[in-house]
Design a protein around this motif. Structure first.
Motif, PDB file in Angstrom:
ATOM      1  N   PRO A 141      -0.433  -8.990  -0.235  1.00  0.00           N
ATOM      2  CA  PRO A 141       0.107  -7.823   0.483  1.00  0.00           C
ATOM      3  C   PRO A 141      -0.935  -6.850   1.003  1.00  0.00           C
ATOM      4  O   PRO A 141      -0.795  -6.327   2.120  1.00  0.00           O
ATOM      5  N   THR A 142      -1.994  -6.601   0.237  1.00  0.00           N
ATOM      6  CA  THR A 142      -3.003  -5.655   0.711  1.00  0.00           C
ATOM      7  C   THR A 142      -3.772  -6.193   1.916  1.00  0.00           C
ATOM      8  O   THR A 142      -4.328  -5.413   2.697  1.00  0.00           O
ATOM      9  N   VAL A 143      -3.808  -7.509   2.070  1.00  0.00           N
ATOM     10  CA  VAL A 143      -4.443  -8.094   3.259  1.00  0.00           C
ATOM     11  C   VAL A 143      -3.623  -7.757   4.498  1.00  0.00           C
ATOM     12  O   VAL A 143      -4.170  -7.450   5.564  1.00  0.00           O
ATOM     13  N   ALA A 144      -2.298  -7.813   4.366  1.00  0.00           N
ATOM     14  CA  ALA A 144      -1.432  -7.417   5.488  1.00  0.00           C
ATOM     15  C   ALA A 144      -1.712  -5.978   5.877  1.00  0.00           C
ATOM     16  O   ALA A 144      -1.764  -5.636   7.069  1.00  0.00           O
ATOM     17  N   ALA A 145      -1.900  -5.108   4.884  1.00  0.00           N
ATOM     18  CA  ALA A 145      -2.202  -3.704   5.163  1.00  0.00           C
ATOM     19  C   ALA A 145      -3.547  -3.574   5.879  1.00  0.00           C
ATOM     20  O   ALA A 145      -3.702  -2.762   6.802  1.00  0.00           O
ATOM     21  N   LYS A 146      -4.539  -4.368   5.460  1.00  0.00           N
ATOM     22  CA  LYS A 146      -5.852  -4.340   6.112  1.00  0.00           C
ATOM     23  C   LYS A 146      -5.744  -4.758   7.577  1.00  0.00           C
ATOM     24  O   LYS A 146      -6.387  -4.161   8.459  1.00  0.00           O
ATOM     25  N   LEU A 147      -4.937  -5.773   7.842  1.00  0.00           N
ATOM     26  CA  LEU A 147      -4.763  -6.224   9.225  1.00  0.00           C
ATOM     27  C   LEU A 147      -4.107  -5.142  10.060  1.00  0.00           C
ATOM     28  O   LEU A 147      -4.471  -4.926  11.219  1.00  0.00           O
ATOM     29  N   THR A 158       0.547  -3.665  18.092  1.00  0.00           N
ATOM     30  CA  THR A 158       1.326  -3.573  16.856  1.00  0.00           C
ATOM     31  C   THR A 158       1.201  -4.861  16.058  1.00  0.00           C
ATOM     32  O   THR A 158       0.816  -5.913  16.590  1.00  0.00           O
ATOM     33  N   PHE A 159       1.561  -4.766  14.788  1.00  0.00           N
ATOM     34  CA  PHE A 159       1.415  -5.898  13.874  1.00  0.00           C
ATOM     35  C   PHE A 159       2.714  -6.119  13.113  1.00  0.00           C
ATOM     36  O   PHE A 159       3.347  -5.164  12.642  1.00  0.00           O
ATOM     37  N   VAL A 160       3.104  -7.375  13.003  1.00  0.00           N
ATOM     38  CA  VAL A 160       4.286  -7.774  12.229  1.00  0.00           C
ATOM     39  C   VAL A 160       3.857  -8.782  11.176  1.00  0.00           C
ATOM     40  O   VAL A 160       3.214  -9.789  11.499  1.00  0.00           O
ATOM     41  N   SER A 161       4.174  -8.492   9.929  1.00  0.00           N
ATOM     42  CA  SER A 161       3.951  -9.459   8.860  1.00  0.00           C
ATOM     43  C   SER A 161       5.200 -10.307   8.748  1.00  0.00           C
ATOM     44  O   SER A 161       6.298  -9.786   8.502  1.00  0.00           O
ATOM     45  N   SER A 162       5.065 -11.616   8.932  1.00  0.00           N
ATOM     46  CA  SER A 162       6.246 -12.474   8.979  1.00  0.00           C
ATOM     47  C   SER A 162       6.002 -13.837   8.327  1.00  0.00           C
ATOM     48  O   SER A 162       5.996 -14.879   8.990  1.00  0.00           O
ATOM     49  N   PRO A 163       5.812 -13.861   7.006  1.00  0.00           N
ATOM     50  CA  PRO A 163       5.665 -15.148   6.319  1.00  0.00           C
ATOM     51  C   PRO A 163       6.961 -15.942   6.370  1.00  0.00           C
ATOM     52  O   PRO A 163       8.050 -15.366   6.568  1.00  0.00           O
ATOM     53  N   VAL A 164       6.848 -17.240   6.199  1.00  0.00           N
ATOM     54  CA  VAL A 164       8.020 -18.111   6.278  1.00  0.00           C
ATOM     55  C   VAL A 164       8.154 -18.925   4.993  1.00  0.00           C
ATOM     56  O   VAL A 164       7.164 -19.283   4.359  1.00  0.00           O
ATOM     57  N   GLU A 210       3.513  -4.224   3.822  1.00  0.00           N
ATOM     58  CA  GLU A 210       3.218  -5.069   2.672  1.00  0.00           C
ATOM     59  C   GLU A 210       4.456  -5.757   2.092  1.00  0.00           C
ATOM     60  O   GLU A 210       4.327  -6.702   1.305  1.00  0.00           O
ATOM     61  N   LYS A 211       5.654  -5.292   2.462  1.00  0.00           N
ATOM     62  CA  LYS A 211       6.869  -5.788   1.810  1.00  0.00           C
ATOM     63  C   LYS A 211       7.127  -7.276   2.063  1.00  0.00           C
ATOM     64  O   LYS A 211       7.553  -8.006   1.170  1.00  0.00           O
ATOM     65  N   ALA A 212       6.892  -7.748   3.272  1.00  0.00           N
ATOM     66  CA  ALA A 212       7.185  -9.148   3.581  1.00  0.00           C
ATOM     67  C   ALA A 212       6.290 -10.089   2.776  1.00  0.00           C
ATOM     68  O   ALA A 212       6.758 -11.088   2.226  1.00  0.00           O
ATOM     69  N   SER A 213       5.000  -9.764   2.688  1.00  0.00           N
ATOM     70  CA  SER A 213       4.078 -10.598   1.908  1.00  0.00           C
ATOM     71  C   SER A 213       4.434 -10.562   0.426  1.00  0.00           C
ATOM     72  O   SER A 213       4.340 -11.579  -0.269  1.00  0.00           O
TER      73      SER A 213
END
Length: 364
Positions: A141-147, A158-164, A210-213
């Protein structure tokens, strides 16, 4: 009207597979999509996305793809045609040409490196058009925040965290479960690209990037914990003289879930080929992430500790086989963690045919 503060929580119980209304029609130009990372998951995702857009989006442009080894991109272009797939020679080319860029990469370090290249290219180019970046890998999750912070330095980006969720076989048939967090308007646009082209449902986790990750790691903890339970139950069944086949039959009666039956079948028949499933290195990476999360949040998961150790045992045994020259698989699937439970029980790690066979009693 403003959305309720916790409106995103309602999406977890949504009846519709896509919680987002359709975005506005694009303006003066067609949206150019890029896809970086054509591994076991990325290849079928990019292929399905490109095919769907060709069939359903009028005037749609070819999807621009990039992979560290260009041969993967060339193979996809050959499979679908150059009117559907355009192969980029570099990451710089992708980020310069595309409006929405998807990434599916092997680990956190690679993800950070790729996004740093994106940002450097955009800073050097001073290009004004807006872009949406969508990261679909399993990252901490903290990597998503760094991105998100990294990309925030670029205007109109803009950035979207979207793991599958789903193994490669599920990606092949466009039935992945898609999770999203980040900018609302960007999520709306991305959701209508990913559903139904690559997935069967979209779950919105709100604006906290960070929530999605985090949610992905929670989901993977369920899968990994299930694998550990199946492995231990099968080993116990073998040692009790009942046999893994009978234990598998009982499992299907008690817990007839697709995940249990699919992975149970792999363990029962020693189907440990990681090129046709989820490679063990990826499983170990995910288990490390989950254990780190449980440590940081003081929320113990003992079953995950056991699963992690059994993954390491399986990989160590496999590496020894490779050194001896008698390995049956180039890469192990993470279901091979049963090797740890088997060895601990005095059974053969990877070959169940060497276990004692149960002979049914005959009636007199």
């Amino acid at each position: 009207m403003a959305r309720p503060k916790d409106a995103h929580l309602l999406h977890l119980q949504q009846t519709e597979p896509n919680p987002f209304s359709r975005p506005a029609t694009p303006g003066h130009h067609a949206v150019q999509i890029g896809f970086c990372g054509l591994g076991a998951m990325g290849y079928p995702m990019a292929r399905n996305m490109a095919k769907w857009r060709k069939e359903h989006v009028q005037g749609g442009l070819p999807v621009v793809v990039w992979n560290r080894t260009k041969v993967k991109g060339d193979a996809l272009a050959k499979e679908l045609g150059q009117d559907i797939i355009s192969v980029a020679a570099s990451l710089e080319e992708v980020v310069s040409e595309c409006d929405i860029i998807f990434t599916n990469l092997s680990n956190d370090e690679v993800v950070l490196s790729v996004y740093q290249t994106f940002v450097k290219t955009l800073e050097d180019g001073k290009q004004a058009k807006g872009r949406i970046f969508v990261e679909t890998s399993t990252i901490y999750p903290t990597v998503a925040a760094k991105l998100d912070v990294l990309l925030s330095s670029i205007p109109s980006t803009t950035f979207v965290s979207s793991p599958v969720f789903g193994p490669p076989a599920t990606a092949e048939v466009a039935q992945l479960l898609i999770v999203m967090s980040g900018d609302y308007r960007s999520k709306k646009e991305v959701a209508h690209i990913m559903y139904p082209s690559v997935g069967r449902k979209v779950i919105d986790l709100g604006g906290n990037i960070e929530k999605a990750s985090t949610f992905k790691l929670i989901g993977n903890s369920m899968i990994l914990g299930s694998l550990e339970l199946i492995a231990e139950s099968f080993a116990l069944g073998e040692k009790a003289g009942i046999g893994a086949p009978m234990t598998y039959s009982l499992m299907k009666e008690l817990i007839p879930a697709p995940l249990f039956t699919a992975y149970g079948d792999k363990m029962l028949h020693d189907k440990f080929d990681g090129t046709k499933g989820f490679a063990i290195d990826g499983g170990i990476k995910d288990s490390q992430h989950i254990r780190r999360l449980t440590t940081e949040l003081n929320s113990p998961m003992p079953s995950l500790d056991a699963a992690h150790q059994h993954l390491l045992t399986a990989r160590a045994l496999h590496q020894a086989q490779i050194q001896r020259g008698d390995a049956h698989f180039d890469v192990l699937d993470w279901s091979s963690l049963i090797a740890g439970a088997r060895v601990a029980s005095g059974l053969d790690a990877f070959d169940s045919s060497k276990h004692g066979k149960v002979v049914p009693e005959k009636e007199e």
